[in-house]
Design a protein around this motif. Structure first.
Motif, PDB file in Angstrom:
ATOM      1  N   ALA A  48       7.517  53.216  28.123  1.00  0.00           N
ATOM      2  CA  ALA A  48       8.884  52.935  28.576  1.00  0.00           C
ATOM      3  C   ALA A  48       9.179  51.440  28.650  1.00  0.00           C
ATOM      4  CB  ALA A  48       9.124  53.572  29.940  1.00  0.00           C
ATOM      5  N   TYR A  50       7.862  49.237  30.747  1.00  0.00           N
ATOM      6  CA  TYR A  50       7.804  48.653  32.088  1.00  0.00           C
ATOM      7  C   TYR A  50       6.553  47.789  32.234  1.00  0.00           C
ATOM      8  CZ  TYR A  50       7.711  48.288  37.176  1.00  0.00           C
ATOM      9  OH  TYR A  50       7.671  47.806  38.455  1.00  0.00           O
ATOM     10  N   VAL A  70      14.132  46.013  24.556  1.00  0.00           N
ATOM     11  CA  VAL A  70      15.485  46.459  24.894  1.00  0.00           C
ATOM     12  C   VAL A  70      15.945  47.557  23.932  1.00  0.00           C
ATOM     13  CG1 VAL A  70      17.897  45.756  25.100  1.00  0.00           C
ATOM     14  CG2 VAL A  70      16.108  44.311  26.063  1.00  0.00           C
ATOM     15  N   LYS A  73      14.263  50.740  24.944  1.00  0.00           N
ATOM     16  CA  LYS A  73      14.830  51.264  26.189  1.00  0.00           C
ATOM     17  C   LYS A  73      16.204  51.897  25.959  1.00  0.00           C
ATOM     18  CE  LYS A  73      12.223  47.924  28.878  1.00  0.00           C
ATOM     19  NZ  LYS A  73      12.237  46.626  29.564  1.00  0.00           N
ATOM     20  N   PRO A  80      10.993  57.875  36.078  1.00  0.00           N
ATOM     21  CA  PRO A  80       9.792  57.391  36.750  1.00  0.00           C
ATOM     22  C   PRO A  80       9.320  58.395  37.800  1.00  0.00           C
ATOM     23  CG  PRO A  80      11.578  55.761  36.847  1.00  0.00           C
ATOM     24  CD  PRO A  80      12.166  57.057  36.387  1.00  0.00           C
ATOM     25  N   ARG A 102      24.109  51.376  30.147  1.00  0.00           N
ATOM     26  CA  ARG A 102      23.844  51.989  28.848  1.00  0.00           C
ATOM     27  C   ARG A 102      24.955  51.701  27.843  1.00  0.00           C
ATOM     28  NH1 ARG A 102      18.708  53.456  28.037  1.00  0.00           N
ATOM     29  NH2 ARG A 102      17.789  54.524  29.799  1.00  0.00           N
TER      30      ARG A 102
ATOM     31  N   GLU B  84      11.268  49.825  38.800  1.00  0.00           N
ATOM     32  CA  GLU B  84      10.786  50.509  37.603  1.00  0.00           C
ATOM     33  C   GLU B  84      11.956  51.106  36.824  1.00  0.00           C
ATOM     34  OE1 GLU B  84       7.608  53.203  38.430  1.00  0.00           O
ATOM     35  OE2 GLU B  84       7.599  53.989  36.395  1.00  0.00           O
ATOM     36  N   LEU B  85      12.910  51.625  37.571  1.00  0.00           N
ATOM     37  CA  LEU B  85      14.115  52.162  36.932  1.00  0.00           C
ATOM     38  C   LEU B  85      14.895  51.042  36.248  1.00  0.00           C
ATOM     39  CD1 LEU B  85      16.083  54.713  36.815  1.00  0.00           C
ATOM     40  CD2 LEU B  85      17.274  53.551  38.658  1.00  0.00           C
ATOM     41  N   LEU B  86      15.091  49.969  36.994  1.00  0.00           N
ATOM     42  CA  LEU B  86      15.901  48.853  36.502  1.00  0.00           C
ATOM     43  C   LEU B  86      15.314  48.266  35.217  1.00  0.00           C
ATOM     44  CD1 LEU B  86      18.371  47.180  37.375  1.00  0.00           C
ATOM     45  CD2 LEU B  86      16.807  45.632  38.529  1.00  0.00           C
ATOM     46  N   PHE B  87      13.999  48.095  35.206  1.00  0.00           N
ATOM     47  CA  PHE B  87      13.379  47.429  34.059  1.00  0.00           C
ATOM     48  C   PHE B  87      13.023  48.387  32.932  1.00  0.00           C
ATOM     49  CE2 PHE B  87      12.425  44.106  37.330  1.00  0.00           C
ATOM     50  CZ  PHE B  87      13.347  43.211  36.823  1.00  0.00           C
ATOM     51  N   THR B  88      13.419  49.653  33.063  1.00  0.00           N
ATOM     52  CA  THR B  88      13.308  50.534  31.897  1.00  0.00           C
ATOM     53  C   THR B  88      14.711  50.859  31.370  1.00  0.00           C
ATOM     54  OG1 THR B  88      13.053  52.393  33.432  1.00  0.00           O
ATOM     55  CG2 THR B  88      11.072  51.528  32.419  1.00  0.00           C
ATOM     56  N   LEU B  89      15.720  50.203  31.952  1.00  0.00           N
ATOM     57  CA  LEU B  89      17.067  50.263  31.382  1.00  0.00           C
ATOM     58  C   LEU B  89      17.165  49.141  30.339  1.00  0.00           C
ATOM     59  CD1 LEU B  89      19.131  50.809  34.653  1.00  0.00           C
ATOM     60  CD2 LEU B  89      18.781  52.460  32.817  1.00  0.00           C
ATOM     61  N   PRO B  90      18.096  49.284  29.392  1.00  0.00           N
ATOM     62  CA  PRO B  90      18.149  48.282  28.326  1.00  0.00           C
ATOM     63  C   PRO B  90      18.723  46.937  28.772  1.00  0.00           C
ATOM     64  CG  PRO B  90      19.846  49.932  27.995  1.00  0.00           C
ATOM     65  CD  PRO B  90      19.041  50.383  29.156  1.00  0.00           C
ATOM     66  N   ILE B  91      18.003  46.243  29.633  1.00  0.00           N
ATOM     67  CA  ILE B  91      18.399  44.897  30.038  1.00  0.00           C
ATOM     68  C   ILE B  91      17.169  44.009  29.991  1.00  0.00           C
ATOM     69  CG2 ILE B  91      20.275  45.606  31.576  1.00  0.00           C
ATOM     70  CD1 ILE B  91      18.281  45.206  33.902  1.00  0.00           C
TER      71      ILE B  91
END
Lengths: 240, 241
Positions: A48, A50, A70, A73, A80, A102, B84-91
């Motif tokens: 993922a 991370y 990116v 993702k 998670p 998104r 973990e959520l934030l850094f698996t979003l496309p940013i």
């Protein structure tokens, strides 16, 4: 769709993942099994984007996650462990935030994506509730909704049925099954019946190493007449 | 870069989704205004139409109040697992760092600007120099950014909010005291004057004072902006895994 090649991750002197390789095709539901601490979550976090792998590569749809995190993702839906979410937001606000990140910026596009996710996970009844007031099962579904909001080609789900009651487990399994037709899905679990119920392939890792990669039927055939958890115990014990 | 917008929006509105914003705004305004009216501030006694007695406490007030805003920026995300959520979003990490910092800064700026009734009071009682009042506000907001940069960084170093608060308090106190007159005198006694002067240059007070006198000196603006830039850069480094 998802390809993992020789992934290695060390935490200090401790080796969490020691060279895991596998691939998941469209339509596959891959059950990712292993005792606690075997490296399941670490592997999924690397896919993922991370965690950065120390060695090896993971790619989704042909894009290497370390080269262009990116882009990976963008294609991937990731749930998670424990489905973290911002507790003070309502379900609708939270999914709206995910939709904006998104790339669904216009009100109409955002709304249609949020509605899609809410409908898929049957969360419509609690859309105005703050996430901290939800039960564990609903929270898990919010995590789900967040992962599939952009209708991704690949889903990585870390213990999606953990902490749910039997009915909720069934619902989640049905949901995963219904989505898997046109997607590649990886789900980690330590519930063996889950593998039988929905997975098309099984991977078992122990101590960071891959020890089994086959279909549930083949796994069963290893020791006819034995229960799956006995087979699992034999496999993970003998390699330790 | 346009990924900053949703992060900023969520973070900024997040203050108002919890009691944090209201408690903070009320506490900040009550404290700052009562300090100005107290005998230490001498707002009335001074008998002049200016806001000096209000802004003079800001470096001290910020020492406690900005860490209260900054401590949760990253610690909270790390503790609750939403990082973990934030850094698996496309940013990118930079998007997240900038979005969150700007949201915190905007919130602090809002707090500072909500003191405008003080300015109105001054205008009612006399004929203030609006230019000086404006530079006071500019200086206070820039300084808030400097403090917040430090706090965001310390927050990224730990998942414990209390540790984060104490760390940022210590770091900000160091940056504050370097310019405090009685402390610099001690320094000048121990160190060569040139070194003591150089150290005093890193203080919030040294760079905030000109603003309270109506002077916008580029070197002070550059100080605060480069402090923000530097701490945010370290913030990105601290979050990379």
């Amino acid at each position: 769709m998802i390809e993992v090649n020789g992934l290695v991750k060390n935490y200090g002197a401790k080796c969490a993942v020691a060279g895991v390789s596998f691939r998941v095709n469209r339509g596959d539901i891959l059950g990712f099994l292993g005792p606690n601490g075997a490296g399941k979550s670490t592997t999924m976090k690397m896919i993922a984007g991370y965690l950065r792998p120390d060695e090896g590569t993971a790619s989704v749809g042909g894009i290497d996650v370390t080269a262009d995190p990116v882009a990976v993702k963008r294609q991937l839906g990731y749930l998670p462990e424990n489905a973290p979410a911002y507790p003070e937001m309502t379900v609708e606000e939270f999914l709206g935030f995910i939709a904006e990140v998104r790339g669904y910026r216009s009100t109409a596009a955002k709304r249609s994506q949020v509605d899609f996710a809410l409908a898929r996970t049957q969360l419509d009844a609690v859309r105005k509730q703050t996430i901290e007031t939800l039960s564990k099962g609903y929270k898990q579904r919010v995590g789900f909704a967040q992962a599939l909001l952009h209708d991704p080609v690949a889903l990585v789900l870390d213990e999606p049925t953990d902490g749910l009651d039997p009915n909720q487990k069934n619902e989640v399994r049905a949901l995963i099954k219904s989505m898997a037709v046109e997607k590649a899905v990886i789900l980690s679990t330590h519930i063996l019946e889950e593998v039988d119920a929905i997975c098309t392939r099984v991977i078992i890792i122990a101590q960071g190493r891959l020890i089994v990669d086959e279909t549930p039927a083949q796994l069963r055939a290893r020791a006819p007449g034995m229960r799956l958890d006995e087979i699992f115990r034999d496999l993970t014990r003998s390699k330790v | 870069m346009n990924q900053i917008t949703p992060i900023f929006k969520r973070e900024f509105l997040g203050y108002f989704r919890t009691p944090v914003a209201y408690v903070f705004l009320v506490a900040f305004l009550t404290l700052s205004v009562s300090l100005a009216f107290s005998r230490y501030g001498g707002f009335f006694k001074a008998g002049s139409a200016e806001m000096d007695s209000y802004f003079t406490f800001f470096p001290w007030l910020f020492l406690f109040i900005v860490p209260a805003v900054g401590m949760r920026l990253w610690s909270e995300e790390k503790r609750s697992g939403t990082a973990e959520l934030l850094f698996t979003l496309p940013i990118t990490i930079l998007d997240a760092v900038l979005g969150k910092f700007l949201a915190g800064w905007a919130f602090l700026a809002l707090a500072v600007l909500l003191s405008f009734p003080m300015a109105l009071t001054v205008a009612y009682l006399g004929k203030p120099d609006w230019g000086v009042i404006a530079t006071n506000y500019v200086g206070a907001i820039l300084m808030a950014g400097g403090y917040l940069g430090v706090c965001a960084l310390t927050s990224a170093l730990t998942k414990n909010q209390v540790v984060s608060f104490v760390l940022s308090l210590v770091a900000c106190a160091a940056l504050l005291f370097l310019g405090y007159s009685s402390f610099t005198e001690v320094l000048e006694g121990v160190l060569p004057i040139a070194v003591a002067d150089a150290l005093a240059n890193f203080s919030f007070i040294t760079h905030f004072e000109p603003f309270t006198q109506g002077i916008i000196d580029p070197k002070d603006v550059v100080f605060f902006l480069s402090l923000i830039g530097f701490t945010l850069f370290l913030n990105v480094v601290a979050l990379e895994r």
